[in-house]
Design an enzyme around this catalytic site. Structure first.
Site, PDB file in Angstrom:
ATOM      1  N   SER A  22       0.843  -1.208   0.000  1.00 43.89           N
ATOM      2  CA  SER A  22       0.000   0.000   0.000  1.00 43.89           C
ATOM      3  C   SER A  22       0.871   1.248   0.000  1.00 43.89           C
ATOM      4  O   SER A  22       0.397   2.351   0.240  1.00 43.89           O
ATOM      5  CB  SER A  22      -0.925   0.008   1.214  1.00 43.89           C
ATOM      6  N   THR A 154     -40.587  25.000 -11.639  1.00 45.65           N
ATOM      7  CA  THR A 154     -40.886  23.664 -11.112  1.00 45.65           C
ATOM      8  C   THR A 154     -41.094  22.800 -12.351  1.00 45.65           C
ATOM      9  O   THR A 154     -41.609  23.289 -13.365  1.00 45.65           O
ATOM     10  CB  THR A 154     -42.157  23.636 -10.222  1.00 45.65           C
ATOM     11  N   HIS A 155     -40.659  21.583 -12.295  1.00 42.31           N
ATOM     12  CA  HIS A 155     -40.712  20.673 -13.460  1.00 42.31           C
ATOM     13  C   HIS A 155     -39.992  21.267 -14.671  1.00 42.31           C
ATOM     14  O   HIS A 155     -40.343  20.966 -15.804  1.00 42.31           O
ATOM     15  CB  HIS A 155     -42.155  20.335 -13.847  1.00 42.31           C
ATOM     16  N   SER A 276     -13.461  24.177 -28.869  1.00 41.07           N
ATOM     17  CA  SER A 276     -13.560  22.909 -29.586  1.00 41.07           C
ATOM     18  C   SER A 276     -12.425  22.840 -30.595  1.00 41.07           C
ATOM     19  O   SER A 276     -12.008  23.858 -31.142  1.00 41.07           O
ATOM     20  CB  SER A 276     -14.912  22.849 -30.303  1.00 41.07           C
ATOM     21  N   LYS A 282     -17.120  27.506 -30.605  1.00 39.03           N
ATOM     22  CA  LYS A 282     -17.550  26.893 -29.335  1.00 39.03           C
ATOM     23  C   LYS A 282     -16.883  27.480 -28.107  1.00 39.03           C
ATOM     24  O   LYS A 282     -15.709  27.797 -28.096  1.00 39.03           O
ATOM     25  CB  LYS A 282     -17.274  25.390 -29.354  1.00 39.03           C
ATOM     26  N   ASN A 284     -17.283  26.074 -24.296  1.00 39.82           N
ATOM     27  CA  ASN A 284     -17.968  25.026 -23.544  1.00 39.82           C
ATOM     28  C   ASN A 284     -17.756  25.149 -22.030  1.00 39.82           C
ATOM     29  O   ASN A 284     -16.658  25.478 -21.579  1.00 39.82           O
ATOM     30  CB  ASN A 284     -17.451  23.649 -23.982  1.00 39.82           C
ATOM     31  N   GLU A 289     -19.173  20.771 -16.277  1.00 39.56           N
ATOM     32  CA  GLU A 289     -19.498  19.390 -16.675  1.00 39.56           C
ATOM     33  C   GLU A 289     -18.600  18.384 -15.948  1.00 39.56           C
ATOM     34  O   GLU A 289     -19.041  17.331 -15.497  1.00 39.56           O
ATOM     35  CB  GLU A 289     -19.317  19.224 -18.185  1.00 39.56           C
ATOM     36  N   TYR A 316      -8.700  -6.706  12.634  1.00 39.35           N
ATOM     37  CA  TYR A 316      -8.086  -6.221  11.395  1.00 39.35           C
ATOM     38  C   TYR A 316      -8.102  -7.296  10.318  1.00 39.35           C
ATOM     39  O   TYR A 316      -7.821  -8.465  10.565  1.00 39.35           O
ATOM     40  CB  TYR A 316      -6.627  -5.771  11.637  1.00 39.35           C
TER      41      TYR A 316
HETATM   42  N1  ARG Z   1      -0.656  -1.657   4.963  1.00 45.32           N
HETATM   43  C1  ARG Z   1      -1.639  -2.004   5.930  1.00 45.32           C
HETATM   44  C2  ARG Z   1      -2.911  -1.179   5.697  1.00 45.32           C
HETATM   45  O1  ARG Z   1      -2.826  -0.241   4.991  1.00 45.32           O
HETATM   46  C3  ARG Z   1      -1.135  -1.725   7.309  1.00 45.32           C
HETATM   47  C4  ARG Z   1      -1.571  -2.706   8.332  1.00 45.32           C
HETATM   48  C5  ARG Z   1      -1.140  -4.068   7.957  1.00 45.32           C
HETATM   49  N2  ARG Z   1      -1.293  -4.995   9.023  1.00 45.32           N
HETATM   50  C6  ARG Z   1      -1.099  -6.289   8.820  1.00 45.32           C
HETATM   51  N3  ARG Z   1      -1.219  -7.038   9.814  1.00 45.32           N
HETATM   52  N4  ARG Z   1      -0.866  -6.758   7.619  1.00 45.32           N
HETATM   53  O2  ARG Z   1      -3.954  -1.488   6.186  1.00 45.32           O
END
Ligand code: ARG
Length: 465
Positions: A22, A154-155, A276, A282, A284, A289, A316
């Protein structure tokens, strides 16, 4: 090798290393991770669990790492699964045994929960401030265009004339409610999971109230299992963002409609328009949007986390790693869209003559003409019928109500007098609806005052988050 590699005989594959990491998402919360580690180290030393010498080595080492991350010179190692591993691994490299004592009585489970809460609080504080800026922009636009008259719908059909300022202030109140949702999410995030360790707490004499104070949380979370697995505050954040994006999207829809040739109520500044590649004429409303479009992704982020959470047993589970990206994306998207909206409103050109001209069309005075008869004693239901027939008559003769002669009015009811003319003027009609919350001048003046007072209070609240 990973910091947990002791019980393994072989490492993860290159693919699963990357699949399970992560680190990329976590880079946005390195500052929070280091702040939480410093608080943990200080608490361990205060409790006599590590020495003061180790504490200073850890704190100095962490500050050095933060300095490098701030400056963008930190050398990231792709083999680090997450920010916790990256920081701790480097700390151990730099300060040795002292660094290796930091993880005493702590797990990445309470660590990540702490980091995300700190990050959520930062993001929500920023959103609260931007929300106030947006509302200030709406108040300014309402003041500037105070007596501009437009058709109310309205509408999507012409209904009754309203003040453009009244219309804009309707959005002010939507965003005022969003502010409350943002602050509620902040309050929910404002609780400390640190010291819950993996799930069950720990045998070390940790002082969770001390880290709560150091990290500026309101209170320590009461249950260690809830502490490591709760992400409700992110759902609150995602819901607050979704509702606010929905409000922005509605306003964008109006801006897009108002900028059409058919409406011509406003012209967006060049800075908030695009051209455009093929059609030279154009201009826009791309950014309106795009904001409307982005609201879809923000709602998606809310649904994604709800679905991720719904099957999770305590405590967890790695699924929780999925919670960060959507929250960060929604917060950033909402912030950017608010900034964009402020710019669009600040720089648009309002065509008040076109708005007024449209306000006269579509028999927008019909209710007031019926009220005219009702005020002269005719039961309203009957007056409604009489004016309905007058409208039909007008349509057949290609006239507006204001084109009718007094004789034509009298043919419908002898209660009509010359003074009916004043009830046909859209500006007069809009000015007169002074029930509390109505579109009349006095009512909107009062509304503006309440909006200004509410904003002042919320600005102070946002500054204290
Ligand atoms: N990278 C993990 C997360 O974002 C951190 C916690 C991980 N804990 C574990 N026991 N693998 O949630």
């Amino acid at each position: 090798m990973a910091l947990w590699s002791g019980r393994f005989e072989q490492g993860v594959s290159e693919f699963t290393q990357e699949f399970g990491a992560s680190l990329e998402d976590d880079k946005s919360m390195y500052a929070q991770d280091i702040t939480a580690s410093i608080a943990h180290a200080r608490m361990l030393a205060k409790q006599g669990i590590i020495s003061q010498e180790d504490e200073s080595k850890i704190v100095d080492g962490l500050q050095k790492i933060k300095g490098e991350m701030d400056a963008g010179t930190f050398e990231w190692d792709v083999n680090d699964e997450d920010i916790h591993m990256a920081v701790e691994g480097r700390l151990i490299k730099d300060v040795g045994a002292a660094g290796a004592r930091l993880h005493t009585g702590r797990s990445r489970n309470d660590q990540v929960a702490t980091d995300i809460r700190l990050l959520a609080k930062d993001m929500l504080a920023e959103l609260a401030q931007e929300n106030c800026k947006l509302r200030a922009t709406l108040i300014k636009a309402a003041e500037k265009n105070f007596d501009v008259v437009m058709p109310g719908y309205t509408h999507m059909q012409h209904a009754q004339p309203v003040l453009f300022s009244h219309h804009l202030l309707a959005y002010y109140w939507m965003f005022a409610r969003d502010f409350k949702r943002i602050v509620d999410a902040y309050d929910d995030a404002d609780a400390n999971p640190l010291g819950s360790a993996a799930l069950a707490g720990t045998t070390y004499p940790l002082d969770r109230f001390y880290t709560t104070e150091l990290l500026g949380f309101d209170h320590p979370i009461q249950n260690s299992m809830d502490a490591v697995s709760d992400r409700d505050y992110l759902l609150d954040l995602l819901y607050a963002c979704s509702v606010s994006m929905m409000h922005l999207s509605r306003l964008c829809e109006e801006i897009i409609t108002w900028s059409t040739t058919e409406f011509g109520f406003i012209t967006l500044s060049d800075a908030y328009s695009t051209g455009s590649s093929i059609m030279p004429q154009k201009k826009n409303p791309d950014f309106a949007e795009l904001t409307r479009g982005k609201s879809g992704r923000v709602v998606g982020n809310l649904v994604a986390l709800l679905v991720t959470m719904k099957g999770l047993p305590l405590a967890y589970n790695k699924d929780l790693q999925e919670c960060k990206r959507g929250a960060m994306d929604s917060a950033k998207t909402l912030r950017d869209c608010m900034v964009c909206m402020e710019g669009m409103i600040d720089t648009w050109e309002v065509h008040k003559d076109k708005m007024l001209a449209e306000a006269k069309l579509g028999f927008t005075a019909a209710t007031d003409v019926a009220d005219y008869l009702a005020k002269r004693g005719m039961p309203f239901r009957q007056a409604h019928e009489v004016v309905g027939e007058l409208v039909l008559y007008c349509e057949k003769h290609h006239k507006g109500l204001e084109d009718l002669t007094i004789d034509e009015f009298r043919a419908a009811s002898d209660l009509f007098d010359e003074d009916v003319a004043k009830d046909l003027d859209p500006a007069g009609i809009a000015r007169a609806r002074n029930t509390y919350g109505g579109t009349g001048h006095d009512a909107v003046r009062q509304q503006l005052e309440e909006a200004r007072d509410g904003l002042r209070e919320d600005e102070a609240a946002a500054a204290s988050l």
